[in-house]
Design a protein around this motif. Structure first.
Motif, PDB file in Angstrom:
ATOM      1  N   ARG A  33       0.707  -1.225   0.052  1.00 36.94           N
ATOM      2  CA  ARG A  33       0.016   0.067  -0.028  1.00 36.94           C
ATOM      3  C   ARG A  33       0.899   1.062   0.133  1.00 36.94           C
ATOM      4  NH1 ARG A  33      -4.765  -0.119   4.216  1.00 36.94           N
ATOM      5  NH2 ARG A  33      -5.165   1.749   2.955  1.00 36.94           N
ATOM      6  N   SER A  34       0.336   2.392  -0.342  1.00 41.39           N
ATOM      7  CA  SER A  34       1.175   3.463  -0.715  1.00 41.39           C
ATOM      8  C   SER A  34       0.400   4.757   0.129  1.00 41.39           C
ATOM      9  CB  SER A  34       1.342   4.114  -2.050  1.00 41.39           C
ATOM     10  OG  SER A  34       1.911   3.245  -2.773  1.00 41.39           O
ATOM     11  N   TYR A  35       0.948   5.458   0.937  1.00 40.70           N
ATOM     12  CA  TYR A  35       0.238   6.430   1.578  1.00 40.70           C
ATOM     13  C   TYR A  35       1.270   7.659   1.259  1.00 40.70           C
ATOM     14  CZ  TYR A  35      -1.076   2.527   4.376  1.00 40.70           C
ATOM     15  OH  TYR A  35      -1.764   1.348   4.866  1.00 40.70           O
ATOM     16  N   ASP A  36       0.535   9.052   1.320  1.00 41.90           N
ATOM     17  CA  ASP A  36       1.158  10.393   0.985  1.00 41.90           C
ATOM     18  C   ASP A  36       1.377  10.824   2.531  1.00 41.90           C
ATOM     19  OD1 ASP A  36      -1.071  10.993  -1.696  1.00 41.90           O
ATOM     20  OD2 ASP A  36       0.711   9.945  -1.601  1.00 41.90           O
ATOM     21  N   TYR A  37       2.363  11.548   2.328  1.00 43.70           N
ATOM     22  CA  TYR A  37       2.857  12.250   3.445  1.00 43.70           C
ATOM     23  C   TYR A  37       3.500  13.659   3.227  1.00 43.70           C
ATOM     24  CZ  TYR A  37       3.259   7.696   6.101  1.00 43.70           C
ATOM     25  OH  TYR A  37       2.866   6.430   6.763  1.00 43.70           O
ATOM     26  N   TRP A  38       3.369  14.371   3.998  1.00 48.36           N
ATOM     27  CA  TRP A  38       3.728  16.042   3.825  1.00 48.36           C
ATOM     28  C   TRP A  38       4.560  16.440   4.938  1.00 48.36           C
ATOM     29  CZ3 TRP A  38       1.696  18.543  -0.560  1.00 48.36           C
ATOM     30  CH2 TRP A  38       0.602  17.802  -0.913  1.00 48.36           C
ATOM     31  N   GLY A  39       5.502  17.431   4.438  1.00 51.09           N
ATOM     32  CA  GLY A  39       6.444  17.984   5.406  1.00 51.09           C
ATOM     33  C   GLY A  39       5.497  19.228   6.075  1.00 51.09           C
ATOM     34  N   GLN A  40       6.242  20.015   6.793  1.00 47.01           N
ATOM     35  CA  GLN A  40       5.458  20.964   7.646  1.00 47.01           C
ATOM     36  C   GLN A  40       5.423  22.274   7.104  1.00 47.01           C
ATOM     37  OE1 GLN A  40       8.821  20.058   8.046  1.00 47.01           O
ATOM     38  NE2 GLN A  40       9.932  22.011   8.167  1.00 47.01           N
ATOM     39  N   GLY A  41       6.303  22.332   5.887  1.00 46.00           N
ATOM     40  CA  GLY A  41       5.880  23.728   5.121  1.00 46.00           C
ATOM     41  C   GLY A  41       7.276  24.697   5.520  1.00 46.00           C
TER      42      GLY A  41
END
Length: 122
Positions: free
Chosen positions: A107-115
């Motif tokens: 499975r793939s998941y999207d992750y984000w930085g804090q900006g």
């Protein structure tokens, strides 16, 4: 389980350059696409550039010829070299990664930085 840490934002004059960097860490099995998005004042978050693992980069029309995205798969990093910056490039820039985790490699998941804030102003 996955952290994305960005660096390199700041204040720059029009026509100047900045380089953003992002490193992914954690329980990573593999990383598919990595990219940069931005959100300016009063605007929705938009794609700036992304690059799949082993593929060609994709750029927003507004940054083509000025920005260059690159990644180092061995280090799980992605960078964005921004040249000829314009005031309209002012925004918070977010690193994004589509990740397969060791515990769920199918499975793939999207992750984000804090900006990180980029301000282009004289």
């Amino acid at each position: 389980q996955v952290q994305l840490v960005e660096s390199g934002g700041g204040l720059v004059q029009p026509g100047g350059s900045l380089k953003l960097s992002c490193e992914a860490s954690g329980n990573i099995f593999s990383i598919n696409a990595m990219g940069w998005y931005r959100q300016g004042p009063g605007n929705q978050r938009e794609l700036v550039a992304d690059i799949p693992s082993g593929g060609s980069a994709n750029y927003a029309d507004s940054v083509k010829g000025r920005f260059t995205i690159s990644r180092d798969n061995a280090k799980s990093t992605v960078s964005l070299q921004m040249n000829s910056l314009k005031p309209e490039d002012t925004a918070i820039y977010y690193c994004q990664a589509t990740v397969r985790l060791r515990i769920t490699p199918l499975r793939s998941y999207d992750y984000w930085g804090q900006g990180t804030q980029v301000t282009v102003s004289s």
